[in-house]
Write an enzyme that holds these catalytic residues in place. Sequence first.
Site, PDB file in Angstrom:
ATOM      1  N   GLU A   1     -12.382  -6.289 -14.517  1.00 54.05           N
ATOM      2  CA  GLU A   1     -12.925  -7.025 -13.375  1.00 54.05           C
ATOM      3  C   GLU A   1     -13.932  -8.083 -13.815  1.00 54.05           C
ATOM      4  O   GLU A   1     -14.034  -9.132 -13.201  1.00 54.05           O
ATOM      5  CB  GLU A   1     -13.550  -6.070 -12.360  1.00 54.05           C
ATOM      6  CG  GLU A   1     -12.548  -5.119 -11.718  1.00 54.05           C
ATOM      7  CD  GLU A   1     -11.482  -5.810 -10.885  1.00 54.05           C
ATOM      8  OE1 GLU A   1     -11.616  -7.012 -10.569  1.00 54.05           O
ATOM      9  OE2 GLU A   1     -10.501  -5.146 -10.531  1.00 54.05           O
TER      10      GLU A   1
ATOM     11  N   LEU B   1      -4.230  -5.376  -9.036  1.00 52.02           N
ATOM     12  CA  LEU B   1      -4.007  -3.990  -9.450  1.00 52.02           C
ATOM     13  C   LEU B   1      -3.146  -3.196  -8.464  1.00 52.02           C
ATOM     14  O   LEU B   1      -2.743  -2.072  -8.773  1.00 52.02           O
ATOM     15  CB  LEU B   1      -5.335  -3.273  -9.678  1.00 52.02           C
ATOM     16  CG  LEU B   1      -6.095  -3.713 -10.929  1.00 52.02           C
ATOM     17  CD1 LEU B   1      -7.501  -3.130 -10.929  1.00 52.02           C
ATOM     18  CD2 LEU B   1      -5.348  -3.325 -12.192  1.00 52.02           C
ATOM     19  N   MET B   2      -2.807  -3.776  -7.306  1.00 48.10           N
ATOM     20  CA  MET B   2      -1.849  -3.123  -6.415  1.00 48.10           C
ATOM     21  C   MET B   2      -0.448  -3.167  -7.012  1.00 48.10           C
ATOM     22  O   MET B   2       0.408  -2.363  -6.672  1.00 48.10           O
ATOM     23  CB  MET B   2      -1.844  -3.770  -5.024  1.00 48.10           C
ATOM     24  CG  MET B   2      -3.092  -3.502  -4.230  1.00 48.10           C
ATOM     25  SD  MET B   2      -2.924  -3.910  -2.464  1.00 48.10           S
ATOM     26  CE  MET B   2      -2.546  -5.653  -2.504  1.00 48.10           C
TER      27      MET B   2
ATOM     28  N   TYR C   1      -7.222  -3.918  -4.210  1.00 47.91           N
ATOM     29  CA  TYR C   1      -6.810  -4.793  -3.116  1.00 47.91           C
ATOM     30  C   TYR C   1      -6.148  -6.079  -3.590  1.00 47.91           C
ATOM     31  O   TYR C   1      -5.808  -6.936  -2.792  1.00 47.91           O
ATOM     32  CB  TYR C   1      -8.025  -5.155  -2.250  1.00 47.91           C
ATOM     33  CG  TYR C   1      -9.164  -5.748  -3.051  1.00 47.91           C
ATOM     34  CD1 TYR C   1      -9.181  -7.097  -3.394  1.00 47.91           C
ATOM     35  CD2 TYR C   1     -10.211  -4.946  -3.493  1.00 47.91           C
ATOM     36  CE1 TYR C   1     -10.219  -7.636  -4.146  1.00 47.91           C
ATOM     37  CE2 TYR C   1     -11.250  -5.475  -4.242  1.00 47.91           C
ATOM     38  CZ  TYR C   1     -11.241  -6.814  -4.555  1.00 47.91           C
ATOM     39  OH  TYR C   1     -12.263  -7.353  -5.303  1.00 47.91           O
TER      40      TYR C   1
END
Length: 139
Positions: free
Chosen positions: A75, A10-11, A7
């Site tokens: 992350e 990484l999009m 979201y």
Amino acid sequence: MATVFVYGTLMDEAVAGRVLGRIPESKAAVLKGYRRWSLKDRLYPGVQKTVESDRVRGKVVSVLQDDMQILDDYEGPEYFRENVTVEVDGDGNRDAFIYLWKEHLSDQLLGDWSFEDFLEQHRDTFLSYEFFSSDRPKT
């Protein structure tokens, strides 16, 4: 293979390609009952569970099982991995992993985070950082 709902950074295919070493297959998707937030002093967002009417637009990506450790490292400790159900455009509901912002860090949540603003204003700076160092990109 594993499915992950992304979201934020990484999009972007350039970011995903740099992190995973390839561009994963993806489809647009929506997560209901959660909200994407800007984070204090960070270029990347966080998502937390909120109310059913909230929506987060993102993508589901298909990754190898070995990629999950890479994503865990990317992350970092501010997030935890959880399984959620997302609505995939043209494909119905699908289970996917997501990285959620930890509740005890809620004091760092600001307003809405914009992917378009990230691409226009911060992407190049973000890509210049070494992802797995202590120099995680901040504003």
